[in-house]
Write an enzyme that holds these catalytic residues in place. Structure first.
Site, PDB file in Angstrom:
ATOM      1  N   SER A 128      -9.521   1.699   3.346  1.00  0.00           N
ATOM      2  CA  SER A 128      -8.681   2.462   2.466  1.00  0.00           C
ATOM      3  C   SER A 128      -7.724   1.612   1.640  1.00  0.00           C
ATOM      4  O   SER A 128      -7.138   2.111   0.692  1.00  0.00           O
ATOM      5  CB  SER A 128      -7.885   3.492   3.260  1.00  0.00           C
ATOM      6  N   SER A 176      -9.965  -0.724   7.369  1.00  0.00           N
ATOM      7  CA  SER A 176      -9.395  -0.512   6.038  1.00  0.00           C
ATOM      8  C   SER A 176      -8.745  -1.696   5.365  1.00  0.00           C
ATOM      9  O   SER A 176      -8.372  -1.610   4.210  1.00  0.00           O
ATOM     10  CB  SER A 176      -8.373   0.622   6.094  1.00  0.00           C
ATOM     11  N   LYS A 217       0.859  -1.200   0.000  1.00  0.00           N
ATOM     12  CA  LYS A 217       0.000   0.000   0.000  1.00  0.00           C
ATOM     13  C   LYS A 217       0.889   1.241   0.000  1.00  0.00           C
ATOM     14  O   LYS A 217       1.945   1.263   0.666  1.00  0.00           O
ATOM     15  CB  LYS A 217      -0.874  -0.073   1.248  1.00  0.00           C
TER      16      LYS A 217
END
Lengths: 476, 483
Positions: free
Chosen positions: B141, B165, B66
């Site tokens: 997210s 997330s 990420k």
């Protein structure tokens, strides 16, 4: 107008000594080259985290204990949030809710009187970067960013500039004695905020408090306080006391005055909250006991000890305690049996004179208390004179030998009564005319005879004994 | 080969039937396709070669990271314009640990800006589309990581979980999302959102794969004081599949369809699916009980999360000024420079959160909002810990159904249903280990179920999820676009 009392409180920030910074692993050391003692955290790169320096915590607790504060059960840190270029994270890690020490009390000496000082709190925090402004550029040096700071906040315990300055000087001594900080004001290692207000002699409430930030020298503190007291008093006298606002001001060295920085209305809300990246840490009683043991006897206690128990006068005692290493040296001398006044004399004159002239530390001084004792012993048993002792003192430092190496018969003082008597008899026999003149009134010829003895013995005759014998022979 | 499990790929590498370089090539090719179709990546490391193969299970195998993890010499933007050109000089600890074992990073994945979002649509390079249905979101997210793993780009990717997330995108994408106990994986190098809630998490296609990766990444880190010694935990070894006698509970107020006055068809099916999963639990020998929690407390979860996370985020993002890193403003005055960089660099959504964060931290408001949120958080955590004295875990459906549509044509949420969307935040309040696994389909779109356990009980939680997963047909599934 009624008599006014000045009420003063101090906030003292000192950079602490340690190998690395308080939350990062960068070196905590002075470096001319900008941005050389920095770690990732000091420049707040995304994803970096604080790691607490245990030595700094220990030192902070040491100060807390020495100031008779209460310590918290758990140590926390807090974030003080504000934006400024010298604060890369956008917050400073400090202690607000649970500082290392609260509600302390000490006594300090001001003009030979002891006054109590109440400590509001002492806490550990980090320093900001150095920001310099030029014509069209500003530069940022992050060397100082993250350096451990010990902040000490007093209650409004002082009523004059002298008292405030005495306190600062007292704390500087304490920090140096405990090895917490060198407090080198030339390197900006100490910064103070001063809070000043005035009140009527018989008033029950404090007057309006003005804060003056970032005063960095002792003389600056003195001048700032005197200026503020005067400014506020004059306004009050003129019936314009309402012009004294609760505000933050800055001391201007050039104009020798304080200038407004911001008012209470513009006061910043720092939005304090607990630093989540540093878990709370238990301060055990065992750890506190351990730390307490490491606190050395501090300067004031030593000074009173020297005066009351060793018979020194205030002046000498003050000189000896000014520097912990010198005081330790003195105490070592006492421990091995040197008489207090004699040790004091040697230290404050010959030794300190030599050290100052050669910019040396007593720690590295060749003449240890043990060697000094040997020297003093040689004088007291008449082997050498004071004058000779001083010569040996100087030679020892250079030649790095032992005292006994200088006490052979060649160098030894002649103190043998029989030997001296024979010598004197000889001289008198050879100077009959001078003897006659002496008896006829030229009494200053006594010195001539003494000089002859010294000449004959190349200065080694014990002068006291010589004069004694001559006296007997000439005046009996 | 790249769409297989870690162990399968590892065996193929060891036997020589495939090389690391070939795997990397396969993964990069897939990356380009996924990028074209779903916009999952900020950076694709086209030059990546592969690595030497050793005994570690992850050696030589591609993975994704990420973009809010610091990766040395590789652009790390946090999916924000404030870091659009930021190339770090250090690796996050967990990333370094994988590199040390020979794992090969092939791309940085898109997120909601700095982790602050639950849709996967607020990153500075645009929205991430769901590989099962391009008209739908991946949730967030960790949208890019979930999308890539679901699409078969590699067996696993790193994510971060502050409120859900990792665990919600996993559900929307039909894969596994694991958020370990807080402090098990180091946060050093993870761009902080809310430091007391942030947790490094793993997206993969099986429970076993998340365990393998977590085993490698875990460990006390000198750079992160909130980490603890997890050397006694052996997550993969603990996956025995034997769960007889285990006890789980679910929350009546969230799972009983009768609590919803006007339930949609989707919600009905979702809760039916959940009930089927509960039956499966019983079949495996797990005792399942219904428990009740005060609806007021359930309704407070969302507010507690918003207050605490916005407050901490506002403070954490104060380092983004463009002075040292990130694109620097050309204004002539330092203050104007900082303001300009932040005004231009942050999305309006982030700014909104900063306003909330500043507000709740203000001196006159802190007690009422920030401090009280902390108290309610403590209340919720204490309730959970009480339950965990009797139960091995809490099992709940994830969200109210399948991935939501991107065009915002979503049914307005009823107050009761919102707690169903927000309960995963409980896992962050208490630092509890929590894992989402796929447990069914509604109209060919995946849905998920979540198991959350007590702190440090990761082995137990993973094993229960593993047992359930083994008895369902969704393990290892690759996304198939519904037409």
């Amino acid at each position: 107008m009624k008599k006014q009392i000045a009420v003063i409180g101090l906030e003292m920030h000192c950079e602490m000594k340690s190998n690395s910074k308080v939350f990062s692993s960068a070196a905590n050391a002075y470096n001319e080259t900008p941005n050389s003692n920095i770690a990732l955290l000091d420049m707040a790169f995304p994803g970096t985290l604080p790691v607490v320096n245990k030595k700094c915590v220990k030192d902070a607790l040491k100060v807390s204990l020495a100031l008779n504060c209460s310590q918290p059960e758990y140590m926390y840190f807090d974030r003080k949030n504000y934006y400024y270029p010298d604060l890369p994270k956008g917050y400073q890690i400090t202690q607000m809710a649970s500082p290392v020490g609260v509600n302390g009390k000490i006594e300090i000496e001001v003009n030979d009187k002891l006054i109590p000082v109440l400590i509001h709190d002492v806490h550990l925090e980090e320093d900001t970067a150095s920001l310099d402004h030029y014509f069209d550029t500003s530069t940022l040096d992050y060397n100082r960013c993250g350096v451990p700071l010990l902040e000490l906040v007093t209650e409004p315990s002082f009523h004059s500039a002298d008292e405030a300055v005495a306190f600062i000087e007292h704390m500087i001594q304490i920090y140096r004695y405990m090895g917490i900080s060198d407090v080198d004001t030339k390197r900006g290692q100490m910064r103070c905020d001063v809070n000043v207000s005035i009140m009527d002699e018989d008033a029950t409430e404090y007057g309006t408090r003005v804060e003056i930030k970032n005063v960095n020298s002792i003389s600056g503190i003195h001048d700032t306080i005197e200026y503020e007291i005067k400014r506020q008093t004059e306004l009050k006298e003129a019936g314009r006391y309402e012009e004294v606002e609760q505000e933050t001001r800055r001391w201007n060295e050039e104009t020798m005055s304080t200038v407004r920085m911001r008012s209470k209305v513009d006061a910043i809300d720092y939005k304090y909250f607990v630093e989540p990246n540093i878990p709370k840490y238990k301060i055990t009683n065992d750890w506190l006991d351990e730390i307490k043991k490491e606190i050395p006897r501090l300067h004031l206690e030593r000074k009173y000890d020297y005066i009351n128990n060793l018979g020194l006068n205030n002046y000498d005692a003050s000189v000896l305690v000014k520097n912990k290493d010198i005081s330790d040296y003195f105490e070592d001398c006492i421990k091995i049996g040197i008489e207090a006044k004699i040790a004091t004399n040697w230290i404050t004159t010959s030794i300190m004179g030599y050290l100052n002239a050669n910019e040396l530390e007593i720690k590295d001084f060749y003449i240890t208390p043990k060697r000094l004792k040997e020297l003093i012993l040689a004088i007291s048993n008449g082997t050498i004179s004071n004058k000779q002792a001083k010569e040996i003192f100087n030679k020892l430092i250079v030649e790095k030998k032992e005292v006994k190496d200088y006490l052979n018969s060649d160098n030894a003082q002649i103190s043998d009564e029989e030997e001296l008597t024979n010598l004197i008899d000889n001289i008198l026999k050879n100077n009959p005319k001078q003897i006659e003149d002496y008896h006829n009134g030229k009494t200053n010829l006594f010195d001539y005879f003494v000089g002859q003895v010294m000449k004959e013995t190349r200065g080694k005759a014990n002068p006291v004994l010589t004069k004694e014998i001559l006296n007997k022979k000439l005046n009996s | 080969m790249i769409d297989k499990s870690i162990i399968e790929i590892h065996n193929a590498l060891k036997s020589g039937s495939i090389t690391s370089k070939e795997l990397v090539q396969e993964s990069l090719k897939k990356s380009r396709e996924v990028q074209e179709k779903y916009n999952a990546f900020v950076t694709i490391l086209e030059e990546q070669q592969g690595s030497d193969v050793n005994d570690s299970l992850v050696t030589g195998i591609p993975f994704g990271v990420k973009d809010n993890f610091s990766t040395k010499d590789v652009l790390s933007t946090g999916s924000s314009n404030t870091l659009s050109n930021y190339v770090p000089i250090f690796n996050a600890t967990v990333v370094q640990k994988l590199f040390d074992k020979g794992a090969v990073m092939v791309n940085k994945t898109v997120l909601d800006e700095f982790g602050m979002g639950g849709t996967g649509t607020t990153g500075h390079t645009g929205a991430v589309l769901n590989p099962w249905d391009k008209t739908r979101m991946c949730a967030g997210s960790s949208a890019g990581s979930a999308c890539a793993v679901a699409a078969g780009v590699y067996p696993y990717a790193l994510g971060s979980d502050t409120g859900d997330s990792v665990r919600k995108p996993a559900a929307y994408c039909g894969i596994v999302g694991y958020k370990p106990t807080y402090g098990m994986l180091s946060r050093f190098g993870l761009f902080p959102f809310a430091s007391s809630l942030d947790t490094v998490g793993i997206l993969a296609r099986s429970v076993e794969d998340t365990a393998i990766v977590a085993d490698i990444m875990k460990g006390k880190d000198v750079h992160d004081m909130t980490t603890w010694d997890s050397s006694k935990l052996h997550l993969k070894e603990a996956l025995t599949g034997n769960v007889k006698g285990k006890k789980l509970f679910f929350i009546k107020e969230l799972c009983d369809i009768n609590n919803y006055p006007n339930p949609s068809e989707e919600l009905k099916k979702h809760l039916e699916n959940f009930n089927k999963t509960l039956d499966l639990c019983k079949k495996l020998g797990i005792e399942v009980r219904e428990e009740s929690i005060d609806q007021n407390i359930l309704n407070a979860i969302g507010s507690v999360y918003v207050v605490i996370s916005c407050a901490e985020a506002t403070s954490n993002m104060s380092n983004l000024t463009g002075i040292i890193f990130g694109p620097r403003s050309d204004k002539k005055n330092i203050t104007e420079m900082m303001i300009d960089h932040r005004t231009k660099g942050f999305s309006p959504l982030i700014k909104r959160r900063f306003v909330i964060g500043s507000y709740v931290l203000q001196k006159e408001n802190q007690m009422r909002y920030f401090k009280n949120a902390g108290r309610v958080r403590r209340l919720i955590v204490d309730i959970m810990k009480d339950f965990f004295k009797k139960y091995d875990g809490l099992i709940l459906p994830v969200g109210t159904g399948v991935a939501k549509k991107l065009d915002g044509a979503v049914d307005k949420m009823s107050k009761e249903a919102s707690a169903l969307e927000e309960h995963l935040q409980i896992g962050n309040f208490g630092g509890f280990p929590s894992i989402t696994i796929p447990n069914g389909f509604i109209d060919n779109l995946p849905v998920g179920v979540n198991i959350t356990g007590n702190c440090f009980d990761d082995e137990n939680v993973l094993n229960i999820a593993y047992a359930l997963e083994s008895d369902m047909p969704y393990k290892g599934q690759i996304a198939k676009e519904v037409s």
